[in-house]
Design an enzyme around this catalytic site. Structure first.
Site, short mmCIF file in Angstrom:
data_model
loop_
_atom_site.label_atom_id
_atom_site.label_comp_id
_atom_site.label_asym_id
_atom_site.label_seq_id
_atom_site.Cartn_x
_atom_site.Cartn_y
_atom_site.Cartn_z
N LYS A 115 0.83 -1.20 0.00
CA LYS A 115 0.00 0.00 0.00
C LYS A 115 0.87 1.25 0.00
CE LYS A 115 -4.23 -1.91 1.94
NZ LYS A 115 -5.02 -2.12 3.16
N LYS A 194 -7.64 -10.02 -16.16
CA LYS A 194 -8.44 -10.16 -14.93
C LYS A 194 -9.34 -8.93 -14.78
CE LYS A 194 -7.70 -10.14 -9.86
NZ LYS A 194 -8.32 -8.99 -9.33
N LYS A 197 -11.07 -3.16 -10.96
CA LYS A 197 -11.40 -1.74 -11.10
C LYS A 197 -10.17 -0.94 -11.54
CE LYS A 197 -11.49 -0.93 -6.05
NZ LYS A 197 -11.49 -2.33 -5.57
#
Ligand code: ADP
Ligand code: TRP
Length: 320
Positions: A115, A194, A197
């Protein structure tokens, strides 16, 4: 036979697509139908606070995720559906867990490193995130935790904290095991990669007919092939979920070789048939229905977590 206690946390993270539905939501909803499972579904809104810094956005996302799960088949009379922030035992247990593990240990967490590498702020909440999650899990004497592959390490972290707690204070907390959710495999997106979003190749789960149609008409088809593989691969997943015969699907594609528009329209009809009932259900669920479901859920949750937190307070020496 003793029931299996199952708990998972749902991150409120925006509109769902067909990949999320087949890969994560549907398998979870299916688990709730098994009478041997006692399922707790928790909206991890304090976890979301590590990356969302806008009250209206978080509030909207919380309503959205609960509405989506209810529409997709979660029955609140069978499942304890509640919000992390409604039960203060979570932050309390998270703190206890934080005091058991070291900074170098938390620094090894893949999810934290990923992250931060993607540009998320390295705030202290993001850093200690796995211990809030460990607290969520142990409060309910959880046996199994359905999660995606990316969360596997967080379960190892939870077991590490449990071992340290039990070594110090006696066998009080239960060791949980991850249950890596087996969806239908990878659902391909409109470009054959795949569905995700981040690739902008999604078919929205709760989109209206026009939005879904637009996504389907945009599926990339190979001009040389007579059977549009990208259309077929998505269609296969939808067909399976509808319980239809695969041989009928193959026949449809053989009879319509090269007729991409006809096949895309057939896919649109099937997707609509599958999700129209969910879409209709979603439209009926009001904010006050959601508040009511969550209020009932957290009462049930507290009955269980209250027992654990009491034992923990006794053991650590804060119950006088
Ligand atoms: P996205 O890739 O769109 O950001 P997330 O990472 O938020 O999706 O995925 C949430 C869950 O949905 C994951 O745990 C994963 O199991 C499932 N999922 C997402 N995309 C797919 C896909 N294309 N096929 C199968 N499962 C998927
Ligand atoms: N970290 C999980 C995720 O991002 C969400 C989560 C929070 C969770 N608490 C949990 C999952 C407890 C399982 C159990 O998907």
């Amino acid at each position: 036979m003793t029931k299996k206690r199952i708990l998972t946390g749902l991150q409120p993270s925006g509109a769902l697509h067909l990949g999320n539905y087949f890969g994560s939501l549907k398998p979870l909803v299916d688990l709730t139908f098994d009478a041997n499972n006692e399922v707790f579904l928790m909206v991890a809104d304090y976890h979301a606070l590590t990356s969302v810094r806008n009250g209206d956005e978080l509030r909207a996302n919380i309503y959205e995720i609960v509405r989506d799960y209810l529409a997709a088949g979660v029955d609140p009379s069978k499942v304890t559906l509640f919000r992390q922030s409604d039960n203060s035992h979570h932050t309390e247990m998270g703190w206890v867990m934080n005091c058991l593990v070291t900074v170098p240990f938390l620094m090894q967490a893949h999810s934290y490193k990923d992250k931060v590498a993607k540009g998320l702020e390295a705030n202290a909440g993001l850093f200690t995130y796995p211990m809030l999650m460990a607290g969520d899990i142990v409060l309910y004497d959880t046996d199994l935790v359905p999660v995606g592959e990316d969360q596997r390490q967080h379960l190892e972290y939870t077991r590490e904290a449990v071992t340290k707690f039990n070594n110090a204070y006696g066998e009080i907390l239960k060791e949980p095991t991850e249950m890596i959710v087996e969806g239908v495999g990878v659902v391909p997106g409109t470009d054959g990669q795949k569905m995700s979003k981040s690739y902008k190749n999604t078919i929205p789960l709760f989109g209206n007919r026009e939005e879904i149609q637009k996504a389907i008409m945009g599926i990339v088809t190979d001009s040389s092939g007579e059977k549009p593989q990208n259309v077929y691969n998505i269609h296969k997943v939808v067909y399976q979920a509808m319980g239809k015969e695969m041989s009928d699907l193959d026949k449809l594609y053989e009879e319509n070789l090269g007729k991409y528009k006809v096949l895309k329209e057939a896919l649109l009809e099937d997707i609509n048939e599958l999700i129209a009932p969910m879409r209709a259900k979603k439209a009926e669920i009001t904010d006050s229905d959601i508040k009511e479901v969550l209020a009932i859920g957290v009462e049930k949750a507290r009955l269980v977590s209250g027992q654990t937190i009491n034992k923990v307070r006794d053991a650590i020496g804060i119950n006088l």
